[in-house]
Design a protein around this motif. Sequence first.
Motif, PDB file in Angstrom:
ATOM      1  N   ASP A  94       0.863  -1.190   0.000  1.00 14.79           N
ATOM      2  CA  ASP A  94       0.000   0.000   0.000  1.00 14.79           C
ATOM      3  C   ASP A  94       0.903   1.244   0.000  1.00 14.79           C
ATOM      4  O   ASP A  94       2.121   1.134  -0.047  1.00 14.79           O
ATOM      5  N   ASP A  95       0.302   2.438   0.030  1.00 14.00           N
ATOM      6  CA  ASP A  95       1.129   3.647   0.054  1.00 14.00           C
ATOM      7  C   ASP A  95       2.023   3.653   1.287  1.00 14.00           C
ATOM      8  O   ASP A  95       3.189   4.045   1.214  1.00 14.00           O
ATOM      9  N   LEU A  96       1.447   3.266   2.423  1.00 12.84           N
ATOM     10  CA  LEU A  96       2.202   3.162   3.671  1.00 12.84           C
ATOM     11  C   LEU A  96       1.792   1.876   4.371  1.00 12.84           C
ATOM     12  O   LEU A  96       0.683   1.372   4.161  1.00 12.84           O
ATOM     13  N   SER A 131       2.621  12.863  -0.126  1.00 14.59           N
ATOM     14  CA  SER A 131       1.603  12.401  -1.068  1.00 14.59           C
ATOM     15  C   SER A 131       1.143  10.982  -0.710  1.00 14.59           C
ATOM     16  O   SER A 131      -0.041  10.650  -0.833  1.00 14.59           O
ATOM     17  N   ASP A 132       2.077  10.137  -0.246  1.00 17.35           N
ATOM     18  CA  ASP A 132       1.686   8.798   0.212  1.00 17.35           C
ATOM     19  C   ASP A 132       0.812   8.878   1.462  1.00 17.35           C
ATOM     20  O   ASP A 132      -0.113   8.076   1.624  1.00 17.35           O
ATOM     21  N   VAL A 133       1.109   9.819   2.347  1.00 13.70           N
ATOM     22  CA  VAL A 133       0.264  10.012   3.537  1.00 13.70           C
ATOM     23  C   VAL A 133      -1.142  10.422   3.089  1.00 13.70           C
ATOM     24  O   VAL A 133      -2.152   9.909   3.602  1.00 13.70           O
ATOM     25  N   MET A 153      -5.389   5.868  -3.250  1.00 11.54           N
ATOM     26  CA  MET A 153      -3.920   5.851  -3.322  1.00 11.54           C
ATOM     27  C   MET A 153      -3.477   7.120  -4.018  1.00 11.54           C
ATOM     28  O   MET A 153      -4.290   7.808  -4.637  1.00 11.54           O
ATOM     29  N   ASP A 154      -2.201   7.437  -3.912  1.00 11.51           N
ATOM     30  CA  ASP A 154      -1.712   8.572  -4.690  1.00 11.51           C
ATOM     31  C   ASP A 154      -1.169   8.055  -6.020  1.00 11.51           C
ATOM     32  O   ASP A 154      -0.807   6.886  -6.165  1.00 11.51           O
ATOM     33  N   LEU A 155      -1.162   8.943  -7.015  1.00 12.79           N
ATOM     34  CA  LEU A 155      -0.752   8.578  -8.373  1.00 12.79           C
ATOM     35  C   LEU A 155       0.679   9.043  -8.595  1.00 12.79           C
ATOM     36  O   LEU A 155       0.922  10.227  -8.782  1.00 12.79           O
TER      37      LEU A 155
END
Length: 319
Positions: A31-33, A75-77, A206-208
């Motif tokens: 995942d992002d984090l 951005s991931d946060v 999610m971030d792109l």
Amino acid sequence: MPEPFREDDLLAYIRDQSRMLGPRVRTGPGDDLAVLDFHGHGLLVGVDQVIEGVHFSKGTAPELVGRKAVVRNISDVAGMAARPLAMVASCVLPPDVSPEFARRLVDAVRRTALQFNAPLVGGDTALHRGPGPLTVSVTVLAEPVSQAMHPVLRSGGHANDRLFVTGSLGGSLLPDGTGKHLDFEPRLDEAEALHATLGGELHAMMDLSDGLARDAARLAEASGLQAVIDVAALPCNPGCGWREAMCDGEDYELLLAVGGTRAVPAVVGRGRTRISQVGVLRAMPLPNAPRVVCMLSDVELSLDGAAGFHDATRVFEAR
Ligand SMILES: [Mg+2]
């Protein structure tokens, strides 16, 4: 012929090898984090780096390099609808770096981190022995906005969810190395506002960072579904068409899957950032079907590796 290296294959291998991480890991790699259980509270952690020649070009001002290293993580946060807590950073400097350049770089990391309420609380520096690219790696710690608002994962998408993106896509990294990727605003405020507005209907987010084609595939795969993108609906940056919006990457916008018929605001956050519906999630039509297909004038195209979009009769070369 040796097997070519593919980053996605390595990431899949890491995910496969990370199944038994113990009860305190709520969300592991993929995942992002990551999300950890910290005495009953969620604690998020992730790492991201910028490398000269890959994420910025040689000669880029240290202020922009340091800022990008931090905001990629912010951005991931945002992608998790969480709130930054603190950062640590490490950098590997070329042997001929000037003291002034190094100070400007660490000042930029510290200043930007503080700007997002994530103070830089530690780190490490090293010098390359020989020629080597300047590399800055930042680890971010984050927390849920409140204990009632859980982080939004990639894996929560349902069939028939609508897919939305913030802002506009494509052309962020210009051929000369400049562009929006060096001074974008991470969608932290927008993510929090969307989470508050949509509540439990915000199924996945999610971030792109690697382009909608690759990132929508990741969200769809994590959710066990297929993403169908309507290319005519893509919000493209000036000078960009749908291929650039799908493939360029470095957009640092949000991709979200929203359930039900819940109205999604047209703009969100303090900056009144535009939200556009770009597609839907659906069940996989076949077990080995592509995770992302694009609808273009009723023709369904799939992304063939890095080579382009194709169907049985037509091939579109992606940039
Ligand atoms: Mg991300």
